[in-house]
Each structure stands twice: as C-alpha cells, then as structure tokens.
Design a protein around this motif. Structure first.
Motif, PDB file in Angstrom:
ATOM      1  N   UNK A  28      52.466  41.445  42.770  1.00 44.73           N
ATOM      2  CA  UNK A  28      51.766  40.155  42.760  1.00 44.73           C
ATOM      3  C   UNK A  28      52.771  39.014  42.933  1.00 44.73           C
ATOM      4  N   UNK A  29      53.894  39.069  42.225  1.00 47.59           N
ATOM      5  CA  UNK A  29      54.912  38.023  42.348  1.00 47.59           C
ATOM      6  C   UNK A  29      55.424  37.932  43.779  1.00 47.59           C
ATOM      7  N   UNK A  30      55.623  39.078  44.420  1.00 50.76           N
ATOM      8  CA  UNK A  30      56.077  39.086  45.811  1.00 50.76           C
ATOM      9  C   UNK A  30      55.020  38.455  46.711  1.00 50.76           C
ATOM     10  N   UNK A  31      53.767  38.798  46.482  1.00 53.51           N
ATOM     11  CA  UNK A  31      52.679  38.248  47.285  1.00 53.51           C
ATOM     12  C   UNK A  31      52.622  36.723  47.140  1.00 53.51           C
ATOM     13  N   UNK A  32      52.812  36.220  45.929  1.00 49.50           N
ATOM     14  CA  UNK A  32      52.820  34.773  45.713  1.00 49.50           C
ATOM     15  C   UNK A  32      54.016  34.126  46.411  1.00 49.50           C
ATOM     16  N   UNK A  43      55.582  29.463  38.924  1.00 45.41           N
ATOM     17  CA  UNK A  43      54.463  30.297  38.484  1.00 45.41           C
ATOM     18  C   UNK A  43      54.996  31.598  37.906  1.00 45.41           C
ATOM     19  N   UNK A  44      54.477  31.978  36.740  1.00 40.36           N
ATOM     20  CA  UNK A  44      54.842  33.258  36.135  1.00 40.36           C
ATOM     21  C   UNK A  44      53.685  34.231  36.293  1.00 40.36           C
ATOM     22  N   UNK A  45      54.041  35.502  36.403  1.00 43.96           N
ATOM     23  CA  UNK A  45      53.057  36.573  36.565  1.00 43.96           C
ATOM     24  C   UNK A  45      53.257  37.561  35.423  1.00 43.96           C
ATOM     25  N   UNK A  46      52.198  37.807  34.660  1.00 42.52           N
ATOM     26  CA  UNK A  46      52.251  38.761  33.564  1.00 42.52           C
ATOM     27  C   UNK A  46      51.088  39.723  33.718  1.00 42.52           C
ATOM     28  N   UNK A  47      51.379  41.019  33.594  1.00 41.27           N
ATOM     29  CA  UNK A  47      50.334  42.017  33.742  1.00 41.27           C
ATOM     30  C   UNK A  47      50.051  42.753  32.457  1.00 41.27           C
ATOM     31  N   UNK A  48      48.785  43.101  32.275  1.00 42.20           N
ATOM     32  CA  UNK A  48      48.350  43.943  31.173  1.00 42.20           C
ATOM     33  C   UNK A  48      47.299  44.877  31.750  1.00 42.20           C
ATOM     34  N   UNK A  49      47.709  46.115  31.994  1.00 43.05           N
ATOM     35  CA  UNK A  49      46.814  47.030  32.687  1.00 43.05           C
ATOM     36  C   UNK A  49      46.617  46.541  34.106  1.00 43.05           C
ATOM     37  N   UNK A  50      45.359  46.387  34.510  1.00 43.45           N
ATOM     38  CA  UNK A  50      45.077  45.895  35.861  1.00 43.45           C
ATOM     39  C   UNK A  50      44.706  44.412  35.853  1.00 43.45           C
ATOM     40  N   UNK A  51      44.945  43.737  34.721  1.00 38.54           N
ATOM     41  CA  UNK A  51      44.691  42.300  34.607  1.00 38.54           C
ATOM     42  C   UNK A  51      45.988  41.540  34.792  1.00 38.54           C
ATOM     43  N   UNK A  52      45.944  40.489  35.618  1.00 37.66           N
ATOM     44  CA  UNK A  52      47.107  39.658  35.893  1.00 37.66           C
ATOM     45  C   UNK A  52      46.859  38.258  35.340  1.00 37.66           C
ATOM     46  N   UNK A  53      47.847  37.730  34.606  1.00 37.59           N
ATOM     47  CA  UNK A  53      47.801  36.371  34.091  1.00 37.59           C
ATOM     48  C   UNK A  53      48.771  35.528  34.899  1.00 37.59           C
TER      49      UNK A  53
END
Length: 92
Positions: A28-32, A43-53
């Motif tokens: 996701x970070x690469x895509x952004x 922008x920060x990207x944090x994942x929990x399972x398949x949910x991205x914050x």
C-alpha cells in the motif's frame, strides 16, 4: 553487466507471504508513493489483518480521495480507514 543473486548476509532474503500485514503495508505504501497527483510523504500506512489505516496530512481534498482510492486498489485490502487530514499552511 553481471547480475548477482540477492542475498542478505550471505543467505536468501526472507520473503513474507502476501497475507502478512507488514507486506500488505509495504504494498500500500508503495502504491501511494507512485500514485499520480498524490504527494504522500506525510502519510503513514498501518495494517491490521486486511484493514489499512491511513493517517497524516496532504495538501488537498483530492489527494485525500486519491490516497484512499490507491489503497483500496491494492490486492488483499478489505477495508481502508482514512484519517488523512489537510495540512495547515502558513502557521506562524
């Protein structure tokens, strides 16, 4: 030109499975980072399972929408929680 096999301290680098949260965050970070019309440096990207914050700041409302759209386009992302805010310009 000679290409050498990738190694990490003499051994093969560890490959994380696609369902690993850290790998999903990385994708996701690469895509952004490569999304056109989006400056995601704050922008920060944090994942929990398949949910991205997504959190942090961008310059425009359009960039907020682009960031969420880019994150949703990554395979393996089921939900995006978008907490990106507009950057305060001219504080003094």
């Amino acid at each position: 030109m000679v290409f050498k096999k990738r190694t990490f301290f003499g051994g093969d680098p560890e490959r994380l499975p696609a369902e690993d949260p850290a790998e999903l965050e990385r994708r996701v970070a690469h895509c952004l980072a490569v999304a056109p019309g989006l400056d995601a440096i704050e922008v920060t990207v944090t994942g929990s399972g398949s949910t991205i914050l997504l959190a942090g700041t961008v310059a425009t409302e359009e960039e907020i929408a682009r960031a969420e759209e880019a994150a949703r386009s990554v395979e393996g992302v089921a939900e995006v929680v978008n907490r990106i805010e507009l950057a305060k310009v001219g504080r003094g």
